[in-house]
Design a protein around this motif. Structure first.
Motif, short mmCIF file in Angstrom:
data_model
loop_
_atom_site.label_atom_id
_atom_site.label_comp_id
_atom_site.label_asym_id
_atom_site.label_seq_id
_atom_site.Cartn_x
_atom_site.Cartn_y
_atom_site.Cartn_z
N PHE A 12 70.61 13.71 88.02
CA PHE A 12 71.30 14.82 87.68
C PHE A 12 72.74 14.65 87.97
CE2 PHE A 12 67.20 16.97 87.81
CZ PHE A 12 67.25 17.91 86.76
N GLN A 13 73.05 13.76 88.64
CA GLN A 13 74.43 13.40 89.01
C GLN A 13 75.13 12.25 88.04
OE1 GLN A 13 71.70 13.01 91.62
NE2 GLN A 13 72.27 15.09 92.29
N GLY A 14 74.24 11.93 87.16
CA GLY A 14 74.76 10.95 86.13
C GLY A 14 74.77 9.78 86.59
N LYS A 15 73.95 9.05 87.28
CA LYS A 15 73.81 7.82 87.77
C LYS A 15 72.46 7.18 87.08
CE LYS A 15 76.06 8.27 92.28
NZ LYS A 15 75.95 7.85 93.52
N ILE A 16 72.77 6.06 86.63
CA ILE A 16 71.37 5.36 86.05
C ILE A 16 70.57 4.97 87.11
CG2 ILE A 16 70.83 3.38 84.83
CD1 ILE A 16 73.43 3.32 83.42
N LEU A 17 69.41 5.23 87.14
CA LEU A 17 68.32 5.04 88.02
C LEU A 17 67.78 3.88 87.60
CD1 LEU A 17 66.92 8.61 88.69
CD2 LEU A 17 68.54 7.11 90.23
N GLY A 18 67.36 3.59 86.41
CA GLY A 18 66.63 2.33 85.79
C GLY A 18 66.69 2.74 84.34
N VAL A 19 65.64 1.86 83.84
CA VAL A 19 65.02 2.09 82.39
C VAL A 19 63.59 2.05 82.18
CG1 VAL A 19 66.98 0.89 81.33
CG2 VAL A 19 65.09 -0.34 82.13
N ILE A 20 63.10 2.99 81.29
CA ILE A 20 61.88 2.76 80.89
C ILE A 20 61.28 2.43 79.64
CG2 ILE A 20 61.78 5.34 79.85
CD1 ILE A 20 59.30 5.93 81.39
N SER A 21 60.57 1.49 79.58
CA SER A 21 60.12 0.94 78.38
C SER A 21 58.51 1.11 78.01
CB SER A 21 60.17 -0.65 78.47
OG SER A 21 59.72 -0.96 79.47
N TRP A 22 58.01 0.55 76.99
CA TRP A 22 56.72 0.85 76.57
C TRP A 22 55.83 -0.01 77.78
CZ3 TRP A 22 55.45 4.46 73.86
CH2 TRP A 22 56.20 4.98 73.00
N LYS A 23 56.43 -1.06 78.30
CA LYS A 23 55.79 -2.04 79.24
C LYS A 23 55.61 -0.88 80.49
CE LYS A 23 55.65 -6.20 81.57
NZ LYS A 23 56.51 -7.27 81.65
N THR A 24 56.47 -0.50 80.97
CA THR A 24 56.49 0.34 82.22
C THR A 24 55.55 1.86 81.78
OG1 THR A 24 58.60 1.74 81.64
CG2 THR A 24 58.57 -0.35 83.18
N ILE A 25 55.46 2.19 80.56
CA ILE A 25 54.74 3.45 80.46
C ILE A 25 53.31 2.96 80.22
CG2 ILE A 25 54.04 4.84 78.26
CD1 ILE A 25 57.18 5.02 77.77
N SER A 26 53.00 1.72 79.77
CA SER A 26 51.65 1.21 79.75
C SER A 26 51.19 1.01 81.17
CB SER A 26 51.41 0.22 78.64
OG SER A 26 52.15 -0.90 79.22
N LYS A 27 51.98 0.62 81.98
CA LYS A 27 51.66 0.29 83.17
C LYS A 27 51.13 1.72 84.02
CE LYS A 27 53.98 -4.04 84.69
NZ LYS A 27 55.09 -4.30 85.26
N LYS A 28 52.04 2.60 83.76
CA LYS A 28 51.83 3.85 84.45
C LYS A 28 50.28 4.40 83.78
CE LYS A 28 52.50 7.70 86.68
NZ LYS A 28 52.24 7.79 88.07
N ASN A 29 50.30 4.46 82.34
CA ASN A 29 48.87 4.90 81.98
C ASN A 29 47.72 4.18 82.25
OD1 ASN A 29 50.36 7.27 80.91
ND2 ASN A 29 50.74 6.43 78.90
#
Length: 72
Positions: free
Chosen positions: A47-64
């Protein structure tokens, strides 16, 4: 022309709009924004406008599917 003389700004369209998601957004938002914008990754912001990281299909599939893969 030497590639070293090019600036990053020279390859970004003038009407470029930065597309991100917030750390509190539902995963569905990222799953929609990535293909809608033809991205391979999507920046995740605080919310402060800092980049925390990136999300990709790979990270989504790891989560799912990560838990199921470990069981196999």
């Amino acid at each position: 022309m030497d590639i070293k003389s090019f600036k990053v700004s020279s390859v970004i369209p003038k009407n470029f709009k930065v597309v991100t998601c917030l750390e509190t957004d539902d995963l569905t938002k990222a799953k929609t924004l990535i293909p809608l914008n033809d991205f391979s990754q999507l920046p995740v912001m605080s919310f402060q406008g800092k980049i925390l990281g990136v999300i990709s299909w790979k990270t989504i599939s790891k989560k799912n599917f990560g838990a199921e893969r470990k069981m196999l």
